[in-house]
Design a protein around this motif. Structure first.
Motif, short mmCIF file in Angstrom:
data_model
loop_
_atom_site.label_atom_id
_atom_site.label_comp_id
_atom_site.label_asym_id
_atom_site.label_seq_id
_atom_site.Cartn_x
_atom_site.Cartn_y
_atom_site.Cartn_z
N THR A 202 -10.07 1.91 0.00
CA THR A 202 -10.20 1.70 -1.45
C THR A 202 -9.81 2.96 -2.22
OG1 THR A 202 -11.97 0.07 -1.17
CG2 THR A 202 -11.80 1.14 -3.32
N ILE A 203 -10.31 4.10 -1.76
CA ILE A 203 -10.01 5.36 -2.43
C ILE A 203 -8.53 5.70 -2.31
CG2 ILE A 203 -10.46 7.85 -2.44
CD1 ILE A 203 -13.31 7.23 -1.55
N GLU A 204 -7.96 5.49 -1.13
CA GLU A 204 -6.53 5.76 -0.94
C GLU A 204 -5.69 4.86 -1.84
OE1 GLU A 204 -4.83 8.07 0.94
OE2 GLU A 204 -6.84 8.95 1.07
N SER A 205 -6.11 3.61 -1.98
CA SER A 205 -5.38 2.67 -2.84
C SER A 205 -5.44 3.12 -4.30
CB SER A 205 -5.99 1.27 -2.70
OG SER A 205 -5.37 0.37 -3.59
N ILE A 206 -6.59 3.62 -4.72
CA ILE A 206 -6.73 4.12 -6.10
C ILE A 206 -5.81 5.31 -6.32
CG2 ILE A 206 -8.32 5.25 -7.71
CD1 ILE A 206 -10.56 3.54 -6.54
N PRO A 220 8.14 10.62 -5.33
CA PRO A 220 8.37 11.29 -4.03
C PRO A 220 7.07 11.72 -3.37
CG PRO A 220 8.92 12.74 -5.87
CD PRO A 220 8.68 11.39 -6.45
N ALA A 221 5.96 11.66 -4.11
CA ALA A 221 4.67 12.06 -3.55
C ALA A 221 4.10 11.02 -2.60
CB ALA A 221 3.67 12.34 -4.67
N ILE A 222 4.69 9.82 -2.60
CA ILE A 222 4.19 8.74 -1.75
C ILE A 222 5.20 8.46 -0.65
CG2 ILE A 222 3.47 6.33 -1.67
CD1 ILE A 222 2.68 6.56 -4.59
N LYS A 223 4.77 8.61 0.57
CA LYS A 223 5.58 8.30 1.75
C LYS A 223 4.84 7.25 2.57
CE LYS A 223 8.80 11.39 0.97
NZ LYS A 223 10.18 11.01 0.66
N GLY A 224 5.20 6.00 2.33
CA GLY A 224 4.48 4.91 3.00
C GLY A 224 3.07 4.81 2.44
N ASN A 225 2.08 5.02 3.31
CA ASN A 225 0.68 5.03 2.87
C ASN A 225 0.12 6.44 2.78
OD1 ASN A 225 0.49 2.20 2.69
ND2 ASN A 225 0.12 2.04 4.90
N LYS A 226 0.98 7.42 2.90
CA LYS A 226 0.54 8.81 2.86
C LYS A 226 0.94 9.47 1.55
CE LYS A 226 0.50 9.59 7.87
NZ LYS A 226 0.99 10.45 8.98
#
Length: 342
Positions: A202-206, A220-226
């Motif tokens: 949930t926190i990662e999704s937020i 560019p700060a998002i690479k897949g789920n990271k």
């Protein structure tokens, strides 16, 4: 035509003024008002005003009006891009800030000296306008120092590394407990693991939604789920952040939803630790979501946890760091609970 242009310009300036007030007060809708006000002013009002003036007596001073139009268009566009944190604002401001002094002012002085009837009032008006542009540009360029923003990025990375270490430790504890505990306790441990993963997701999704909302869906700060926080560029954004975390009404955003899930998670952990007061208190402190009393307001009024932890008008990088810190607290609570089974 001229009357319509005047009225249209006044309306757009008022829209921008209200947008600026909304921006300062961190109210929702500021971005729309500023974008509509400045955008239409630059794209519609300025061309209409220039064309209308050119049809009149502007042909005699075409270069003067053209220089004014170009300078105003670039300056206003740069201001809009800067306020909205859109890419390209830096280049526009680098060009737009000195342009009125290097281009418009010499052209104006040339026509002013050439004119048979020199208007002192018009001359002073233009000088005050140039002074206003310089002051406005200076304020527009002001922002939080890069050192402070970089320190927040470093803090986020430190929390992230801590979370990785806790993840390794807790996973090792899970493996040990699953091989040594009786079935009933194994089921409890498995439930702890499941609920912890759900809350972390949930926190990662937020965080990902917040980055996409401020930095664009192709950030560019998002690479897949990271998340690669060092590549996050919209660190100073606050309008979307406030609306995203607290909602348009201030009480329906992601912060309230997150608080509810943290409370449920905390109560679940505490229900397992009824007989261990020391660990019970530790987890209760780590996952505390109680309202906070502000001494400046008075004891009768309390600030909700979600408002204090995710304050209105806070920069996006601060919110992201707080969320990462929250993950650290969750992992520490998880580790504390797992240690009670040993």
């Amino acid at each position: 035509m001229k009357k319509f242009i005047y009225i249209f310009g006044i309306i757009l300036l008022n829209l921008f003024a209200f947008g600026a007030i909304f921006k300062v007060m961190h109210w929702p809708g500021a971005g729309i008002l500023i974008t509509v006000g400045l955008g239409l002013f630059a794209l519609i009002f300025l061309p209409l005003a220039f064309f209308n003036n050119y049809r009149g007596e502007g042909k005699k001073q075409f270069s003067l009006h053209l220089s004014g139009f170009i300078c105003a268009l670039i300056c206003i566009s740069g201001a809009l891009f800067k306020v909205q944190h859109w890419p390209g604002s830096g280049i526009m401001l680098i060009i737009g800030v000195p342009l009125p002094f290097l281009y418009f002012l010499p052209v104006y002085l040339y026509h002013h000296n050439k004119a048979k009837e020199k208007s002192v009032i018009n001359f002073l008006g233009v000088m005050f306008l140039m002074l206003y542009i310089s002051v406005f540009s200076a304020f527009l360029s002001l922002s939080v120092g890069k050192e402070i923003l970089n320190s927040m990025v470093t803090m986020y990375e430190d929390f992230s590394k801590t979370n990785e270490l806790y993840t390794l430790k807790n996973n090792m504890d899970y493996l040990k407990l699953e091989s040594s505990l009786p079935l009933e306790k194994k089921q409890k441990v498995e439930k702890i693991k499941t609920k912890t993963i759900e809350l972390e997701k949930t926190i990662e999704s937020i965080k990902i939604d917040l980055i996409k909302g401020t930095d664009g869906i192709n950030s560019p700060a998002i690479k897949g789920n990271k998340i690669e926080i060092g590549k996050f560029s919209a660190r100073e954004e606050s309008s979307f952040t406030t609306n995203f975390m607290h909602g348009a009404d201030g009480a329906s955003g992601m912060a309230v939803e997150l608080k509810t899930k943290i409370v449920d998670y905390r109560e679940f952990l505490l229900s397992i630790l009824k007989d261990n007061q020391a660990k019970y208190q530790n987890i209760n402190k780590l996952l505390n979501t109680s309202d906070i009393t502000d001494s400046n307001i008075g004891e009768a009024q309390k600030i909700p946890w979600e408002v204090q932890f995710f304050q209105n008008g806070t920069y996006a990088i601060v919110i992201l760091t707080n969320l990462e810190c929250l993950e650290t607290r969750i992992k520490m609570s998880e580790a504390e609970l797992l240690s009670s089974f040993k």
